[in-house]
Design a protein around this motif. Structure first.
Motif, PDB file in Angstrom:
ATOM      1  N   ARG A 156       0.834  -1.196  -0.190  1.00  0.00           N
ATOM      2  CA  ARG A 156       0.320  -0.024  -0.181  1.00  0.00           C
ATOM      3  C   ARG A 156       0.945   1.436   0.283  1.00  0.00           C
ATOM      4  NH1 ARG A 156      -5.329  -1.588  -0.925  1.00  0.00           N
ATOM      5  NH2 ARG A 156      -6.207   0.353   0.200  1.00  0.00           N
ATOM      6  N   LEU A 157       1.118   2.112  -0.661  1.00  0.00           N
ATOM      7  CA  LEU A 157       1.300   3.440  -0.637  1.00  0.00           C
ATOM      8  C   LEU A 157       1.271   4.041   0.414  1.00  0.00           C
ATOM      9  CD1 LEU A 157       0.518   4.878  -4.157  1.00  0.00           C
ATOM     10  CD2 LEU A 157       2.578   3.388  -4.011  1.00  0.00           C
ATOM     11  N   THR A 158       2.885   4.327   1.205  1.00  0.00           N
ATOM     12  CA  THR A 158       2.564   5.167   2.309  1.00  0.00           C
ATOM     13  C   THR A 158       3.198   6.286   1.892  1.00  0.00           C
ATOM     14  OG1 THR A 158       4.875   3.687   2.837  1.00  0.00           O
ATOM     15  CG2 THR A 158       3.085   1.785   4.169  1.00  0.00           C
ATOM     16  N   LEU A 159       2.606   6.909   1.708  1.00  0.00           N
ATOM     17  CA  LEU A 159       2.999   8.468   1.136  1.00  0.00           C
ATOM     18  C   LEU A 159       2.470   9.126   2.766  1.00  0.00           C
ATOM     19  CD1 LEU A 159       3.300   8.712  -2.374  1.00  0.00           C
ATOM     20  CD2 LEU A 159       5.252   8.134  -0.899  1.00  0.00           C
ATOM     21  N   ALA A 160       3.485  10.042   3.667  1.00  0.00           N
ATOM     22  CA  ALA A 160       3.174  10.791   3.974  1.00  0.00           C
ATOM     23  C   ALA A 160       2.083  11.438   3.716  1.00  0.00           C
ATOM     24  CB  ALA A 160       3.600  11.316   5.267  1.00  0.00           C
ATOM     25  N   PRO A 161       0.548  12.312   4.448  1.00  0.00           N
ATOM     26  CA  PRO A 161       0.100  13.174   4.150  1.00  0.00           C
ATOM     27  C   PRO A 161       1.154  14.828   3.679  1.00  0.00           C
ATOM     28  CG  PRO A 161      -1.497  11.922   5.396  1.00  0.00           C
ATOM     29  CD  PRO A 161       0.190  11.695   5.651  1.00  0.00           C
ATOM     30  N   ASP A 162       1.795  14.578   4.167  1.00  0.00           N
ATOM     31  CA  ASP A 162       2.850  15.777   4.510  1.00  0.00           C
ATOM     32  C   ASP A 162       3.386  16.401   3.344  1.00  0.00           C
ATOM     33  OD1 ASP A 162       2.929  18.353   6.012  1.00  0.00           O
ATOM     34  OD2 ASP A 162       4.726  18.164   6.507  1.00  0.00           O
ATOM     35  N   GLU A 163       3.678  14.881   2.418  1.00  0.00           N
ATOM     36  CA  GLU A 163       4.690  15.079   1.784  1.00  0.00           C
ATOM     37  C   GLU A 163       3.793  14.940   0.754  1.00  0.00           C
ATOM     38  OE1 GLU A 163       7.736  11.300   1.520  1.00  0.00           O
ATOM     39  OE2 GLU A 163       5.545  10.169   2.524  1.00  0.00           O
TER      40      GLU A 163
END
Length: 578
Positions: A94-101
């Motif tokens: 699952r794409l683990t990209l933070a909202p801050d990225e």
């Protein structure tokens, strides 16, 4: 070549695929004129989905163009992919990209034909168009541009003089051949099979799937319609010669071979193809450039091809626009090759590794692969690395000839400022470096129009109605006051005037980032201010002390400095601006 010139243009873009259209949109958006030609009569047919995946880094570029919201509305959001061994799931990414990225923590599935049509409409909004049915026959370059011979569908010839020639004309690029550029690499020996079809089976439409079977790998990507999938036989073991044979092979992989019970219905597009892995030896030859598939070809694994081409175009466009407007040195165009060719080489290497991983022929190697993938897939650090690589958020240009920094070492900082200087120097060293993508930090203040939280990119790239220039065409200078009063307060108005001389006024937009407890109220500052009440921006940029970051129009950091020294900054601007 004719002895007369029928028309003169600033930029001639050859090819109206995603790369050529993105280049044209960006040039027009940044205030430069161009002409786009294509030998076809229309964009890619919508039934031929072709390039499907649009990743976060590309969506950010499309957001600056003003089309990302519409693309999302018309596409399908996919949040990752699963790897199956038969019906057993051995890897869940699952794409683990933070909202801050990033504001786009997903993969957008959108057929290439729709992408092209959305770009065409944006180009039309900007006053541009594509001249369909025009074929590049021959050209001759010189020190001032190129003389180009075009032929239309009725055989009529036109001779065009252009200052800059851009080849976005795909794998068989006439521009690349005419420039004599070497296309280094080879062709995979296997033939791969593809179909866009109705499929009834188990995998979720929220993700792509790689199904590993004893007869080879099946790649499945959900299309925009709920019951339709892109299926690819990635084994290279079947050389089906007819559409019926292709569907039969894919039916076997989706059904009996995998045990997933897939049933294939009507297909809208069926194809078989070979894959090349090639990169041109150089992206620029005098007044001509190659972009996208004209410059690099690689496996479709990971869906990187169109994305790399669009980002090629974005990288070249802002530099060429500055040169055309008479604001920048022509030498900055050399950085296009220096920045983008290493990206293509890296993508070629990674996609080649994926191809070897999903299609080994030896059963022992397959067993080891499955065990390793299952183990690594449980590690968050591995999942995050895969996510950032797929999203193209890890792209950086740290070795570019037009990136630089000025910062003292630990010993000097400590000798001048003591322990405070050491801490500030170490914090700054760990912050974003020149060549890195601008961190898209979430801000505390909401967008006045939507009420939603704003991002740093919303401030940096927002249109300015009070200045006479193209929105987003300028560099932005983020000046951080610093979080510690003892680390060096400064006279803001005086410094701003020293850093940005009159001839750069209007080309560089300064923004003062004020911390939670400002070092000074800065009443004399007449420019923009960006409040940082929680110090989130200061921490993300390593700005314990006063420092600055110069942001390029493509969203990458061109220069950073600590402490604030106008001489080093002016020296850097001489690399870019006239």
């Amino acid at each position: 070549m004719a002895d007369w010139i029928d028309r003169e243009v600033d930029v001639l873009v050859v090819g109206a695929g995603p790369s050529g259209l993105s280049l044209a949109v960006e040039l027009r958006r940044l205030g430069a004129s161009c002409v786009v030609i294509d030998e076809k009569d229309e964009p890619t047919p919508e039934r031929e989905s072709r390039a499907l995946a649009v990743h976060a880094g590309t969506l950010e570029a499309f957001h600056r163009m003003g089309i990302a919201a519409r693309m999302r509305d018309e596409g399908r959001v996919v949040h990752g992919f699963g790897v199956y061994r038969g019906t057993s799931r051995i890897l869940d990414v699952r794409l683990t990209l933070a909202p801050d990225e990033t504001r786009f923590p997903f993969i957008l599935v959108l057929p290439q034909g729709r992408t092209e049509r959305i770009l065409l409409e944006r180009l039309d909004d900007l006053g541009g168009e594509v001249e369909w049915g025009r074929r590049l026959v021959s050209f001759k370059t010189d020190l001032d541009g190129a003389t180009v011979e075009l032929k239309d569908d009725e055989g009529r010839t036109t001779c065009v003089r252009t200052k800059w020639l851009i080849g976005c004309d795909g794998a068989r690029s006439v521009v690349r051949h005419g420039l004599g550029l070497e296309f280094r690499g080879r062709e995979y020996p296997e033939r791969f099979l593809l179909a866009d079809a109705e499929v009834a089976w188990g995998p979720s439409v929220d993700e792509a799937a790689i199904v590993l079977t004893s007869e080879g790998a099946l790649v499945a990507i959900p299309l925009v319609d709920d019951d339709r999938w892109r299926l690819i036989d990635a084994s290279g073991r079947c050389d089906a010669a007819t559409p019926e044979a292709v569907l039969a092979r894919l039916q076997r992989l989706a059904g009996p071979a995998s045990g997933m019970g897939g049933r294939i219905g009507e297909a809208s597009w069926i194809s078989s193809f070979v894959i090349h892995r090639r990169v041109v030896d150089r992206y620029r030859a005098g007044r001509a450039f190659v972009v996208g598939d004209a410059a690099h070809l690689h496996s479709p694994a990971g869906g990187q091809g169109m994305n790399v081409g669009v980002q090629d175009a974005v990288n070249l466009a802002w530099k060429l626009a500055l040169v055309l407007r008479g604001e920048a040195l022509e030498s900055i165009l050399d950085s296009y090759d220096a920045e983008r060719r290493p990206v293509a080489l890296r993508v070629l290497k990674s996609t080649d590794a994926i191809m070897r991983l999903i299609a080994p022929r030896n059963s022992l190697v397959r067993g080891v692969r499955d065990a390793v993938m299952a183990g690594l897939g449980r590690l968050e650090v591995v999942r995050r690395l895969i996510s950032r690589e797929m999203a193209e958020l890890s792209v950086a240009y740290r070795r570019s000839p037009i990136t630089a920094e000025s910062r003292p070492g630990w010993f000097r900082a400590t000798a001048v400022e003591g322990a405070t200087g050491f801490n500030a120097a170490e914090s700054f060293r760990r912050g974003p470096r020149p060549g890195d993508r601008l961190p898209d930090v979430l801000l505390t203040q909401p967008d006045p129009a939507t009420g939603l939280p704003m991002r740093l990119s919303d401030v940096v790239f927002r249109p300015r109605s009070d200045v006479d220039d193209a929105p987003g065409s300028r560099h932005v200078l983020l000046v951080f006051q610093g979080m510690r009063p003892e680390s060096g307060a400064f006279e803001v108005e005086f410094r701003a005037r020293e850093f940005i001389p009159p001839h750069l006024d209007g080309r560089i937009r300064p923004i003062l980032v004020e911390p939670q407890a400002p070092i000074e109220e800065s009443p004399a500052w007449s420019g923009e201010r960006l409040p940082d009440p929680t110090n989130a921006l200061h921490r993300r940029f390593g700005a314990e002390g006063a420092c600055l970051f110069l942001i390029r129009p493509d969203g990458f950091i061109g220069f950073r400095a600590r402490p604030l020294d106008p001489l080093t900054f002016r020296d850097y601007t001489k690399r870019i601006f006239l």
